[in-house]
Design an enzyme around this catalytic site. Structure first.
Site, PDB file in Angstrom:
ATOM      1  N   THR A  70       0.855  -1.193   0.000  1.00 52.84           N
ATOM      2  CA  THR A  70       0.000   0.000   0.000  1.00 52.84           C
ATOM      3  C   THR A  70       0.889   1.240   0.000  1.00 52.84           C
ATOM      4  O   THR A  70       1.685   1.436   0.918  1.00 52.84           O
ATOM      5  CB  THR A  70      -0.906  -0.001   1.242  1.00 52.84           C
ATOM      6  OG1 THR A  70      -1.665  -1.202   1.214  1.00 52.84           O
ATOM      7  CG2 THR A  70      -1.830   1.203   1.258  1.00 52.84           C
ATOM      8  N   ARG A 108      -7.814  -9.536   3.791  1.00 55.44           N
ATOM      9  CA  ARG A 108      -7.911  -9.217   5.215  1.00 55.44           C
ATOM     10  C   ARG A 108      -7.166 -10.267   6.012  1.00 55.44           C
ATOM     11  O   ARG A 108      -7.199 -11.446   5.667  1.00 55.44           O
ATOM     12  CB  ARG A 108      -9.378  -9.256   5.681  1.00 55.44           C
ATOM     13  CG  ARG A 108     -10.220  -8.129   5.173  1.00 55.44           C
ATOM     14  CD  ARG A 108     -11.683  -8.451   5.339  1.00 55.44           C
ATOM     15  NE  ARG A 108     -12.021  -9.638   4.557  1.00 55.44           N
ATOM     16  CZ  ARG A 108     -13.220 -10.212   4.565  1.00 55.44           C
ATOM     17  NH1 ARG A 108     -14.176  -9.751   5.324  1.00 55.44           N
ATOM     18  NH2 ARG A 108     -13.460 -11.275   3.822  1.00 55.44           N
ATOM     19  N   CYS A 141      -3.421  -1.832   9.176  1.00 56.77           N
ATOM     20  CA  CYS A 141      -3.828  -1.199   7.912  1.00 56.77           C
ATOM     21  C   CYS A 141      -4.662   0.062   8.103  1.00 56.77           C
ATOM     22  O   CYS A 141      -4.227   1.144   7.746  1.00 56.77           O
ATOM     23  CB  CYS A 141      -4.590  -2.208   7.066  1.00 56.77           C
ATOM     24  SG  CYS A 141      -3.603  -3.655   6.699  1.00 56.77           S
TER      25      CYS A 141
HETATM   26  C1  UGA Z   1      -8.159  -4.306   5.963  1.00 59.53           C
HETATM   27  C2  UGA Z   1      -9.110  -4.349   4.750  1.00 59.53           C
HETATM   28  O1  UGA Z   1     -10.369  -4.899   5.126  1.00 59.53           O
HETATM   29  C3  UGA Z   1      -8.506  -5.180   3.616  1.00 59.53           C
HETATM   30  O2  UGA Z   1      -9.349  -5.139   2.491  1.00 59.53           O
HETATM   31  C4  UGA Z   1      -7.142  -4.602   3.267  1.00 59.53           C
HETATM   32  O3  UGA Z   1      -6.496  -5.368   2.252  1.00 59.53           O
HETATM   33  C5  UGA Z   1      -6.263  -4.598   4.509  1.00 59.53           C
HETATM   34  O4  UGA Z   1      -6.901  -3.813   5.532  1.00 59.53           O
HETATM   35  C6  UGA Z   1      -4.930  -4.003   4.134  1.00 59.53           C
HETATM   36  O5  UGA Z   1      -4.881  -2.819   3.797  1.00 59.53           O
HETATM   37  O6  UGA Z   1      -3.943  -4.733   4.075  1.00 59.53           O
HETATM   38  P1  UGA Z   1      -7.569  -6.002   7.982  1.00 59.53           P
HETATM   39  O7  UGA Z   1      -6.915  -4.815   8.614  1.00 59.53           O
HETATM   40  O8  UGA Z   1      -6.813  -7.275   7.878  1.00 59.53           O
HETATM   41  O9  UGA Z   1      -8.037  -5.636   6.460  1.00 59.53           O
HETATM   42  O10 UGA Z   1      -8.892  -6.352   8.808  1.00 59.53           O
HETATM   43  P2  UGA Z   1     -10.437  -5.923   8.736  1.00 59.53           P
HETATM   44  O11 UGA Z   1     -11.237  -7.146   8.688  1.00 59.53           O
HETATM   45  O12 UGA Z   1     -10.685  -4.908   7.703  1.00 59.53           O
HETATM   46  O13 UGA Z   1     -10.633  -5.250  10.178  1.00 59.53           O
HETATM   47  C7  UGA Z   1      -9.963  -4.049  10.548  1.00 59.53           C
HETATM   48  C8  UGA Z   1     -10.455  -3.572  11.890  1.00 59.53           C
HETATM   49  O14 UGA Z   1     -11.794  -3.088  11.786  1.00 59.53           O
HETATM   50  C9  UGA Z   1     -10.483  -4.633  12.997  1.00 59.53           C
HETATM   51  O15 UGA Z   1      -9.961  -4.069  14.188  1.00 59.53           O
HETATM   52  C10 UGA Z   1     -11.939  -4.966  13.144  1.00 59.53           C
HETATM   53  O16 UGA Z   1     -12.272  -5.401  14.439  1.00 59.53           O
HETATM   54  C11 UGA Z   1     -12.581  -3.624  12.831  1.00 59.53           C
HETATM   55  N1  UGA Z   1     -13.978  -3.743  12.359  1.00 59.53           N
HETATM   56  C12 UGA Z   1     -14.259  -4.342  11.169  1.00 59.53           C
HETATM   57  C13 UGA Z   1     -15.013  -3.211  13.127  1.00 59.53           C
HETATM   58  O17 UGA Z   1     -14.771  -2.636  14.218  1.00 59.53           O
HETATM   59  N2  UGA Z   1     -16.293  -3.288  12.667  1.00 59.53           N
HETATM   60  C14 UGA Z   1     -16.596  -3.886  11.489  1.00 59.53           C
HETATM   61  O18 UGA Z   1     -17.794  -3.909  11.126  1.00 59.53           O
HETATM   62  C15 UGA Z   1     -15.558  -4.423  10.715  1.00 59.53           C
END
Ligand code: UGA
Length: 430
Positions: free
Chosen positions: A122, A155, A261
């Site tokens: 990124t 993710r 991320c």
């Molecule tokens: C995120 C993106 O979703 C990916 O598409 C992207 O490739 C990645 O960053 C990256 O840039 O490498 P990631 O950080 O692995 O992925 O995890 P997520 O599932 O997106 O969750 C991120 C955070 O948001 C977590 O702390 C999760 O608990 C929180 N979250 C997620 C919430 O608080 N509420 C939600 O509804 C969804």
């Protein structure tokens, strides 16, 4: 079958390389950390990601996946070179691009024939231009090359299914020449391929992550209103999310987003926009709401237990999300530190993230089971929504706790059921 080199065997590099091998390509993963390469060569996996170890073993055995610490070896053997090195934040919020620059120079130095150099890390918009400039400058042999931007959207915790079944593949190019080979790389994945210019591809990644973070902050802001109005955030999110234009995903209120991320990418995108002459104040508000979720949670703990000094508090969940051992910028870790600042004694459990947390947390009691955490604690806090916590024997938890109090930062339990079971149960926005 294409010969592919992946430079950087971290999260993105290792999973991408493994999935490329799984669909039949020949992949060499490179990393300058010799210890990591040694471990991988011996069959070890440096990160926890569901399904990864099995897939690595399978593809190494099939002769399609190998590891080296020498860039030259990878570059010589490949038509396409993916760069998947870290792009960490600097103290001022800008992105540190020194690893990208270093790798670009190294590739330039060893390149002997036409290569496609693909950036998967990124990066701020316009990085591709800089990479192309750097390679031209340091490529003494003056061989042809193309630079491509191909952002990754996987993710953590669901990296393999995300990679194997992507919503879309974005390929940013400055000429048509590299497109057909890249299409061959991605052909087995059966996903729509979108060919754009390089700057747009780079922007898509920051724009997508910022929008997802915005959705989470929107749900978190709504959760405050729901609490004040006596409504239920789950019902509101379900109702909103049923509109196809909105979608239910990423509308879960909680203790805020963390990980390696979203926090980094938002702050980077705010800086990039500033440098391009735009004040992205909307995203600053997204960050502010995210920070305030942790404070709101601590406030709930204080309101329930009053003085925290010398009280034993049980915590379930340390990783920033389930199915990973990653604790980078995990809201759970920050909340635990705050509880300790206020004098609480903290007992914790996490199915996968305890080892990594031992380096980050001091004076915390690490427990083998959630029941051990509950034993003798004044209250139980849920900070990561691991599936195994959803199916806890709540009667047993109740008997173990000093008081039947659960404060749930991830809304994993049904408030009606918990109240019927005799718990004082607090959650977010309902
Ligand atoms: C995120 C993106 O979703 C990916 O598409 C992207 O490739 C990645 O960053 C990256 O840039 O490498 P990631 O950080 O692995 O992925 O995890 P997520 O599932 O997106 O969750 C991120 C955070 O948001 C977590 O702390 C999760 O608990 C929180 N979250 C997620 C919430 O608080 N509420 C939600 O509804 C969804």
């Amino acid at each position: 079958m294409i010969n592919i080199c992946i430079i950087g065997s971290g999260y993105v590099g290792l999973v991408t390389g493994t999935c490329f091998a799984e669909v039949g390509h020949n992949v060499i993963c490179v990393d300058n950390n010799e210890e990591k390469i040694k471990k991988l060569r011996e069959g070890g996996v440096p990160i926890y990601e569901p399904g990864l170890e099995v897939l690595i073993k399978k593809n190494v055995a099939a002769g399609r996946l190998s590891f080296t610490s020498r860039i030259e070896e990878g570059v010589d053997a490949s038509e396409i070179i993916f760069i998947a090195v870290p792009t960490p934040p600097q103290n001022d919020g800008n992105v540190d691009l020194r690893f990208i620059e270093g790798v670009a120079r190294e590739i330039a130095g060893v390149m002997k024939s036409y290569k496609i150099i693909v950036d998967k890390s990124t990066v701020p918009v316009k990085t591709g231009e800089k990479v192309a400039e750097t390679i031209s400058r340091y490529n003494k042999a003056k061989v042809d090359f193309d630079v491509v931007s191909n952002p990754e959207f996987l993710r953590e915790g669901s990296a393999i299914p995300d990679l194997m079944n992507p919503d879309r593949i974005v390929i940013g190019v400055s000429s048509a020449r590299p497109v057909s080979l890249l299409k061959k790389v991605y052909d087995p994945f059966n996903a729509p391929i979108m060919v754009t210019d390089i700057n747009s591809a780079e922007l898509i990644k920051h724009a997508a992550n910022s929008f997802l973070a915005l959705k989470i902050s929107y749900a978190n802001a709504l959760s405050q209103i729901c609490e004040a109005a006596g409504a239920n955030i789950e019902e509101v999110a379900n109702g909103m999310g049923a509109d196809k234009r909105i979608g239910r995903a990423f509308l879960n209120a909680g203790i805020g987003y963390g990980g390696s991320c979203f926090p980094k990418d938002l702050s980077a995108f705010i800086h990039i926009s500033e440098q391009l002459g735009y004040d992205f104040s909307l995203l600053k508000e997204v960050e502010r709401i995210n920070r305030s979720q942790k404070d709101r949670f601590i406030k709930k703990v204080r309101e329930t237990l009053w003085i925290l000094q010398d009280k034993t508090i049980g915590v379930l969940g340390l990783s920033f999300k389930p199915n990973t051992d990653d604790i980078r910028l995990s809201p759970a870790i920050e909340i635990i530190k705050q509880l300790q600042n206020e004098g609480a004694k903290v007992k914790v459990h996490d199915p996968k993230a305890m080892e990594k947390s031992k380096q980050e947390l001091e004076n915390v009691i690490f427990c083998e089971t959630p029941y051990e955490v509950a034993n003798g604690a004044e209250a139980l806090l849920i900070l990561t929504e691991w599936d195994e916590y959803r199916t806890l024997d709540l009667e047993k938890i109740k008997l173990s706790l000093n008081h039947p109090i659960i404060i749930d930062g991830r809304n994993i339990f049904d408030p009606v059921k918990l109240t019927e079971l005799g718990f004082i149960y607090k959650s977010i926005g309902r």
